[in-house]
Design a protein around this motif. Structure first.
Motif: not given
Length: 262
Positions: A205-226
């Motif tokens: 399960w993945f939960v993440f913010p869209d205003a993350d300055y440490n990890i880009p939101v595009a990286a979060h989405r990529f990792m969750a999909e992968r």
């Protein structure tokens, strides 16, 4: 603050009634998993306090494991030992770098993984590489470096930049205290390569913010999909310090992971 569920599957509990001539055999109650919470860099175990309070109200036992933040393999060994000490199923939860750590822990009692604004690297990847693969991270320009006698370097977020960089939606006084108590990340952990990840065989399960300055939101989405995540929850306007600023939302995802399949 609006919470957007991008993709979500919730398991439905099934009950079986056994009829007998004079009595029915009662089904044993399912054993509730223990939730092991692994903090990431620039944080420490108390960052989970609000999440723990909410999980306790749901009848779930939590352990906030101490993450040394020294090396990927050594930190994973520490968490692996905590998991091994627990009787019954485990939900393993990681924040930030803690996501890389939980991905290295392989134990049949782990029923699910929860990534909270966290890295989920593939084998051979580092978190430094993943955070730089997509635009948006400003972490590098906020760091102080402390050289250690063993030749490695500890990394801290500069106190004056901590609030904006790490915890923008946390009250200023609390962010200042968290800046003062932050645990440093060693550069050996930052550049440590991942082994074969547990998310390939354990539901995530993945939960993440869209205003993350440490990890880009595009990286979060990529990792969750992968990782073929069971659920992906984005929280709009939230910071990287998601467990601190949005403990109820984080706990809700953990509860779903803990009860899936029951």
């Amino acid at each position: 603050m609006r919470i957007t569920t991008v993709f979500k599957l919730t398991a439905v509990a099934l009950g079986l009634t056994v009829a007998g001539a004079g009595c029915a055999a009662a089904e044993p109650a399912p054993v509730k998993p223990t939730v092991v919470l692994v903090h990431g860099a620039f944080a420490e175990s108390s960052s989970w306090n609000g999440v723990i309070d909410t999980l306790d109200q749901q009848g779930l036992t939590s352990i906030a494991a101490g993450n040394p933040l020294r090396s990927v393999s050594g930190d994973a060994d520490t968490v692996r030992s905590v998991v091994a000490s627990i009787d019954g199923p485990v939900v393993l939860v990681g924040h930030s770098y803690g996501g890389q750590v939980i991905s290295q822990v392989h134990d049949p009692k782990i029923k699910s993984l929860v990534y909270v604004a966290a890295f989920a690297p593939e084998e051979g990847e580092t978190i430094a590489e993943l955070s730089g693969r997509f635009p948006g991270s400003t972490l590098g320009e906020t760091l102080n470096k402390v050289a250690l006698p063993d030749g490695s370097t500890d990394l801290y977020i500069q106190p004056g930049k901590f609030h904006h960089q790490f915890a923008a939606d946390v009250p200023a006084a609390q962010a200042a205290r968290d800046a003062a108590t932050q645990r440093p990340l060693n550069d050996r952990a930052l550049n440590g390569k991942s082994g074969s990840p547990s998310w390939k065989s354990v539901p995530s399960w993945f939960v993440f913010p869209d205003a993350d300055y440490n990890i880009p939101v595009a990286a979060h989405r990529f990792m969750a999909e992968r990782a073929n995540a069971r659920a992906v929850v984005e929280i709009q306007g939230a910071s990287h310090a998601l467990a601190v600023s949005q403990p109820a939302a984080v706990a809700k995802v953990i509860v779903e992971a803990a009860t899936a399949g029951n």
